[in-house]
Design a protein around this motif. Structure first.
Motif, PDB file in Angstrom:
ATOM      1  N   GLU A  51       3.219  -1.172   3.987  1.00 12.45           N
ATOM      2  CA  GLU A  51       2.829   0.213   3.725  1.00 12.45           C
ATOM      3  C   GLU A  51       4.066   1.038   3.413  1.00 12.45           C
ATOM      4  O   GLU A  51       5.039   1.024   4.157  1.00 12.45           O
ATOM      5  CB  GLU A  51       2.079   0.792   4.923  1.00 12.45           C
TER       6      GLU A  51
ATOM      7  N   SER B 183       1.113   5.344  -0.015  1.00  8.74           N
ATOM      8  CA  SER B 183       0.307   6.541   0.273  1.00  8.74           C
ATOM      9  C   SER B 183       1.086   7.768  -0.188  1.00  8.74           C
ATOM     10  O   SER B 183       2.243   7.961   0.164  1.00  8.74           O
ATOM     11  CB  SER B 183      -0.050   6.628   1.756  1.00  8.74           C
TER      12      SER B 183
ATOM     13  N   THR C 226       0.858  -1.172   0.000  1.00  8.12           N
ATOM     14  CA  THR C 226       0.000   0.000   0.000  1.00  8.12           C
ATOM     15  C   THR C 226       0.903   1.233   0.000  1.00  8.12           C
ATOM     16  O   THR C 226       1.686   1.431   0.926  1.00  8.12           O
ATOM     17  CB  THR C 226      -0.919   0.023   1.243  1.00  8.12           C
TER      18      THR C 226
ATOM     19  N   GLU D  71      -4.311   6.268  -1.058  1.00  9.65           N
ATOM     20  CA  GLU D  71      -3.659   4.972  -0.933  1.00  9.65           C
ATOM     21  C   GLU D  71      -3.856   4.151  -2.206  1.00  9.65           C
ATOM     22  O   GLU D  71      -4.944   4.125  -2.771  1.00  9.65           O
ATOM     23  CB  GLU D  71      -4.213   4.207   0.268  1.00  9.65           C
TER      24      GLU D  71
END
Length: 192
Positions: A39, A7, A5, A13
């Motif tokens: 992430e 961002s 993911t 996202e």
């Protein structure tokens, strides 16, 4: 393959396959440093640039750019060994936005995307001439010596061997081989 993911600066996202970012030195480093990383914050990358990066990576996976001749033989990037899709991609980036995309490629440590975009800038200068290029972008002052030294220091990869072609195997041409080596390590770790 696992999902990551990303961002962006705007907080958007994007869930994408990790293998799409196999050549990203940043992603490789993060995956190598922390086994459970899923992430990836990109505080310096805007949505528009990230979407272009993803578009590039998808095409690069299908038909890789393996070499860009330097110095450019002409303003036509295809004559420098760039595939037609990559030439079209580079031309689709407005010159007013190209620096932002170069910075995104630099942040993600995507060697070939950065090289392609820099070649696009060089091709533009070759095509219109330096005087018209500077006038069009309203560049009227010469860069102070210290600023030029800082710029060369920050982008030393461009000055190491300016006549050597840029290849996908950056270690052979003095490019960003360490980052790409980490990408390969991360891929191997993910497959275990």
């Amino acid at each position: 393959m696992s999902q990551l993911t990303f961002s962006t600066l705007e907080g958007t996202e994007y869930k994408l396959a990790a293998d799409l970012f196999a050549k990203s030195g940043l992603v490789a480093t993060l995956l190598a440093d922390e086994d459970d990383t899923t992430e990836i914050p990109l505080p310096g990358v805007h949505d528009r640039e990230f979407q272009k990066v993803v578009m590039f990576l998808k095409q690069q996976a299908e038909e890789p750019i393996t070499r860009i001749e330097r110095p450019l033989p002409s303003a036509d990037l295809k004559e420098a060994g760039v595939p037609a899709w990559a030439d079209d991609f580079a031309k689709s980036v407005e010159m007013e936005n190209i620096v932002d995309l170069v910075e995104a490629a630099d942040h993600l440590q995507l060697h070939m995307l950065k090289a392609l975009l820099c070649a696009r800038i060089a091709a533009e200068i070759k095509e219109v001439g330096i005087e018209k290029f500077l006038a069009h972008y309203k560049i009227t002052e010469e860069l102070p010596e210290q600023a030029e030294a800082n710029l060369k220091n920050k982008n030393d990869w461009a000055w190491k061997n300016p006549d050597a072609p840029v290849t996908d195997d950056a270690t052979a041409e003095g490019g960003e081989g360490e980052a790409e080596g980490k990408a390969e390590e991360a891929e191997a770790k993910a497959e275990e």
